[in-house]
Design an enzyme around this catalytic site. Structure first.
Site, mmCIF file in Angstrom:
data_model
loop_
_atom_site.group_PDB
_atom_site.id
_atom_site.type_symbol
_atom_site.label_atom_id
_atom_site.label_comp_id
_atom_site.label_asym_id
_atom_site.label_seq_id
_atom_site.Cartn_x
_atom_site.Cartn_y
_atom_site.Cartn_z
ATOM 1 N N ARG A 116 4.675 6.396 -5.056
ATOM 2 C CA ARG A 116 4.504 6.901 -3.685
ATOM 3 C C ARG A 116 5.113 5.949 -2.689
ATOM 4 O O ARG A 116 5.233 4.748 -2.952
ATOM 5 C CB ARG A 116 3.029 7.114 -3.370
ATOM 6 N N GLU A 215 -4.049 7.284 5.450
ATOM 7 C CA GLU A 215 -3.849 5.904 5.929
ATOM 8 C C GLU A 215 -2.517 5.759 6.663
ATOM 9 O O GLU A 215 -2.407 5.038 7.646
ATOM 10 C CB GLU A 215 -3.919 4.935 4.747
ATOM 11 N N ARG A 219 2.359 10.150 3.076
ATOM 12 C CA ARG A 219 2.469 9.488 1.779
ATOM 13 C C ARG A 219 3.252 10.473 0.930
ATOM 14 O O ARG A 219 2.781 11.613 0.688
ATOM 15 C CB ARG A 219 1.089 9.239 1.154
ATOM 16 N N CYS A 261 -1.245 -0.720 7.034
ATOM 17 C CA CYS A 261 -1.754 -1.888 6.306
ATOM 18 C C CYS A 261 -0.572 -2.802 5.968
ATOM 19 O O CYS A 261 0.442 -2.326 5.447
ATOM 20 C CB CYS A 261 -2.450 -1.433 5.026
ATOM 21 N N THR A 263 -0.015 -4.699 3.600
ATOM 22 C CA THR A 263 0.351 -4.743 2.173
ATOM 23 C C THR A 263 1.435 -3.712 1.849
ATOM 24 O O THR A 263 2.083 -3.811 0.815
ATOM 25 C CB THR A 263 -0.858 -4.442 1.255
ATOM 26 N N ARG A 270 4.380 2.121 -3.952
ATOM 27 C CA ARG A 270 3.509 1.722 -5.071
ATOM 28 C C ARG A 270 3.901 2.584 -6.262
ATOM 29 O O ARG A 270 3.753 3.805 -6.242
ATOM 30 C CB ARG A 270 2.032 1.926 -4.725
ATOM 31 N N ARG A 299 -5.627 -1.665 -10.794
ATOM 32 C CA ARG A 299 -6.635 -0.863 -10.080
ATOM 33 C C ARG A 299 -7.397 -0.039 -11.103
ATOM 34 O O ARG A 299 -6.978 0.109 -12.245
ATOM 35 C CB ARG A 299 -5.991 0.084 -9.053
ATOM 36 N N GLU A 304 -7.606 2.725 -5.514
ATOM 37 C CA GLU A 304 -8.050 1.455 -4.948
ATOM 38 C C GLU A 304 -9.568 1.394 -4.828
ATOM 39 O O GLU A 304 -10.216 2.386 -4.487
ATOM 40 C CB GLU A 304 -7.433 1.310 -3.563
HETATM 41 P P1 ADP Z 1 -2.312 4.880 -3.084
HETATM 42 O O1 ADP Z 1 -1.636 4.950 -4.376
HETATM 43 O O2 ADP Z 1 -1.788 5.903 -2.156
HETATM 44 O O3 ADP Z 1 -2.282 3.481 -2.542
HETATM 45 P P2 ADP Z 1 -4.920 5.097 -4.424
HETATM 46 O O4 ADP Z 1 -4.847 3.793 -5.134
HETATM 47 O O5 ADP Z 1 -6.229 5.443 -3.793
HETATM 48 O O6 ADP Z 1 -3.875 5.208 -3.226
HETATM 49 O O7 ADP Z 1 -4.503 6.243 -5.437
HETATM 50 C C1 ADP Z 1 -4.469 7.572 -5.007
HETATM 51 C C2 ADP Z 1 -4.694 8.512 -6.166
HETATM 52 O O8 ADP Z 1 -3.585 8.483 -7.024
HETATM 53 C C3 ADP Z 1 -5.918 8.165 -7.005
HETATM 54 O O9 ADP Z 1 -6.579 9.357 -7.376
HETATM 55 C C4 ADP Z 1 -5.299 7.526 -8.208
HETATM 56 O O10 ADP Z 1 -6.106 7.641 -9.398
HETATM 57 C C5 ADP Z 1 -4.048 8.343 -8.361
HETATM 58 N N1 ADP Z 1 -3.031 7.677 -9.166
HETATM 59 C C6 ADP Z 1 -2.462 6.470 -8.949
HETATM 60 N N2 ADP Z 1 -1.578 6.168 -9.902
HETATM 61 C C7 ADP Z 1 -1.586 7.206 -10.772
HETATM 62 C C8 ADP Z 1 -0.885 7.501 -11.984
HETATM 63 N N3 ADP Z 1 0.025 6.670 -12.474
HETATM 64 N N4 ADP Z 1 -1.151 8.683 -12.587
HETATM 65 C C9 ADP Z 1 -2.053 9.551 -12.076
HETATM 66 N N5 ADP Z 1 -2.730 9.337 -10.950
HETATM 67 C C10 ADP Z 1 -2.500 8.182 -10.296
HETATM 68 C C1 CIR Z 2 -8.906 -4.130 1.967
HETATM 69 O O1 CIR Z 2 -8.621 -5.055 2.737
HETATM 70 O O2 CIR Z 2 -9.428 -4.288 0.848
HETATM 71 C C2 CIR Z 2 -8.588 -2.736 2.422
HETATM 72 N N1 CIR Z 2 -8.315 -2.742 3.819
HETATM 73 C C3 CIR Z 2 -7.389 -2.211 1.640
HETATM 74 C C4 CIR Z 2 -6.274 -3.214 1.540
HETATM 75 C C5 CIR Z 2 -5.132 -2.780 0.664
HETATM 76 N N2 CIR Z 2 -4.613 -1.574 1.196
HETATM 77 C C6 CIR Z 2 -3.590 -1.006 0.754
HETATM 78 O O3 CIR Z 2 -3.071 -1.311 -0.313
HETATM 79 N N3 CIR Z 2 -3.118 -0.076 1.522
#
Ligand code: ADP
Ligand code: CIR
Length: 346
Positions: A116, A215, A219, A261, A263, A270, A299, A304
Site C-alpha cells: 500500500r 489516516e 491508501r 504520520c 513513519t 508498506r 506486526r 498495526e
Molecule cells: P496499513 O498497512 O495501512 O499501515 P494495518 O497495519 O492496520 O495498516 O493493516 C491494514 C490491514 O491490512 C489489516 O487488516 C492487515 O491484516 C491487512 N494486511 C496487511 N498486510 C497484509 C497481507 N500481506 N496480506 C493480507 N492482509 C494484510
Molecule cells: C503510534 O505512535 O504507535 C501510533 N501513532 C502509530 C504509529 C505508526 N503509524 C504508522 O505506521 N502509520
C-alpha cells in the site's frame, strides 16, 4: 484531556519517539507556533500524550507542520528512517527494477502479499486538520476518479455511511477494510465526523482497493493470495499512474509524499506478507535479529497494534523515506527469503 501551553506530563516508562525527543527546551521553542492551518505543537503531540504506549506519538496537520515543528519532527524522522536533514529522497516506481521472483511458489509459508501507499491531496490540510466540507469534497473527487478506472482496476466505491455492520465487519476480518475507533487516530483528530466522508473502493476480486479518508486521504492498495510480490507491485504502480491523471498528490522534494504520520513519509509504502513462521515465532530474539538486519517490521495478523495468531506474522519494510519504492519492496523480499531459509532449517 486538554493540553495547554505547559510542558506535558510524560510517564517515566514512556518509550515513544515523542517522549525521547520532546524536551522542555524543544517544547518551549515550539509552543507558540502555528501552521497556516492553525495546527499547533499541542495538536502534533496529542496522540502520544494521550496514548502513552505509542511507538511514535506525533502527527502532522499539514505539509508545513514538518517545517514549523522541525525541532521535534527532524530527530523523530532521523530515528525512524535513518534520514537526516541533508539527505535526499528519490522515487522509483518502475517494476522492471525489482528483483523479486516468488520466494515461496509452493505456498508453504506465504499466505498473502499486500503493498500500500498513502497519499494526500495537494493544497489541503491533512486529515488531522481538515474541515468536514473539504473531507467530503475529497471523497467525491476521488471516488469519481476511481469509478472511471477500467480493466483490472475497474470497481465500485462503497461509502462507510450506510454500509451494513455485517459487510463492514467481514471486510475488516478479511483484511480489506480499516478498523473503526483506533484510539491513536481518535486522539489525533482523524476520526472526526466518523463515518461521514470515509469509504472503500475495490475491484470485484479485491486485488485493488483504495481507502478514502482514514489516516491518510488515500491508501492505495494492491494485494493477492500467495507470494508473487512483483505482480502485486506492478498492479499498484499501474493504479497510481492512472489515479495521478485525475488527482494531484502532495509531494515535497526533501521528504517525498506528505503523510499525517512521519513513519509514512517518503514513499508512504508498506509492502508486507502474511507469513507462517511458527518456529521463528517461538524464538523472538532470533526472529528480531533477522528482521532488524533487513529493515523489517513485525506486526500481528490484524495489522498495526494487533497480535500474531497461529504463528502467522505480518512482515513489512520499516524504512519508507530516503529509499525508493523499489528498495522498500526489495527490503521486504530479501528479508522474507532469509526468514524462510532460517525457518526451514529449524
Ligand atoms: P496499513 O498497512 O495501512 O499501515 P494495518 O497495519 O492496520 O495498516 O493493516 C491494514 C490491514 O491490512 C489489516 O487488516 C492487515 O491484516 C491487512 N494486511 C496487511 N498486510 C497484509 C497481507 N500481506 N496480506 C493480507 N492482509 C494484510
Ligand atoms: C503510534 O505512535 O504507535 C501510533 N501513532 C502509530 C504509529 C505508526 N503509524 C504508522 O505506521 N502509520
Amino acid at each position: 484531556m486538554s493540553l495547554d501551553n505547559r510542558f506535558p506530563m510524560l510517564a517515566e516508562d514512556c518509550n515513544s519517539l515523542l517522549c525521547k525527543y520532546l524536551t522542555p527546551e524543544v517544547f518551549d521553542a515550539l509552543k507558540d507556533r502555528k501552521t497556516n492551518n492553525g495546527f499547533s505543537i499541542q495538536d502534533v503531540i496529542k496522540s502520544g500524550v494521550e496514548n502513552i504506549d505509542s511507538g511514535i506519538g506525533v502527527y502532522a496537520g499539514d505539509e508545513l507542520s514538518y517545517h514549523t515543528f522541525s525541532e521535534l519532527f527532524d530527530p523523530i524522522i532521523k530515528d525512524y528512517h535513518g534520514f537526516g536533514v541533508d539527505d535526499i529522497h528519490q522515487s522509483n516506481l518502475n517494476p522492471d527494477d525489482l528483483n523479486a521472483p516468488n520466494p515461496d511458489p509452493d505456498n508453504h509459508y506465504i499466505i498473502s502479499t499486500r503493498i500500500r501507499v498513502g497519499r494526500n491531496i495537494d493544497g489541503l490540510p491533512l486529515g488531522t486538520a481538515i474541515s468536514k466540507k473539504d473531507r467530503n469534497l475529497i471523497e467525491k473527487k476521488v471516488s469519481i476518479a476511481l469509478n472511471a478506472l477500467t480493466g483490472e482496476l475497474s470497481g465500485t466505491y462503497y461509502p462507510l455511511s450506510g454500509m451494513s455492520e455485517i459487510v463492514r465487519e467481514q471486510l475488516i476480518s478479511d483484511h480489506f477494510l480499516f478498523k473503526a475507533g483506533d484510539r491513536f487516530l481518535e486522539s489525533a483528530g482523524l476520526n472526526r465526523n466518523w463515518p461521514e466522508g470515509r469509504g472503500i473502493y475495490h475491484n470485484d476480486n479485491k486485488t485493488f482497493l483504495v481507502w478514502i479518508n482514514e489516516e491518510d486521504q488515500l491508501r492505495i492498495i494492491s494485494m493477492q493470495m500467495g507470494g508473487d510480490i512483483k505482480a502485486v507491485f506492478t498492479r499498484l504502480t499501474t493504479a497510481i499512474k492512472e489515479i495521478e491523471k485525475k488527482v494531484t498528490f502532495s509531494y515535497n522534494d526533501h521528504i517525498g509524499y506528505i503523510t499525517s504520520c512521519p513513519t509514512n513519509l517518503g514513499t508512504a509504502m508498506r509492502a508486507s506478507v502474511h507469513i507462517k513462521l511458527p518456529k521463528l515465532g517461538a524464538d523472538m530474539e532470533r526472529f528480531k535479529t533477522i528482521t532488524d538486519k533487513y529493515y523489517l517490521q513485525i506486526r500481528g495478523i490484524h495489522g498495526e497494534h494487533s497480535d500474531s495468531e497461529g504463528g502467522i506474522y505480518d512482515i513489512s519494510n520499516k524504512r519508507r523515506l530516503g529509499v525508493t519504492e523499489v528498495q522498500c519492496v526489495q527490503d521486504m523480499f530479501d528479508g522474507v527469503v532469509a526468514l524462510i531459509t532460517v525457518e526451514k532449517g529449524l
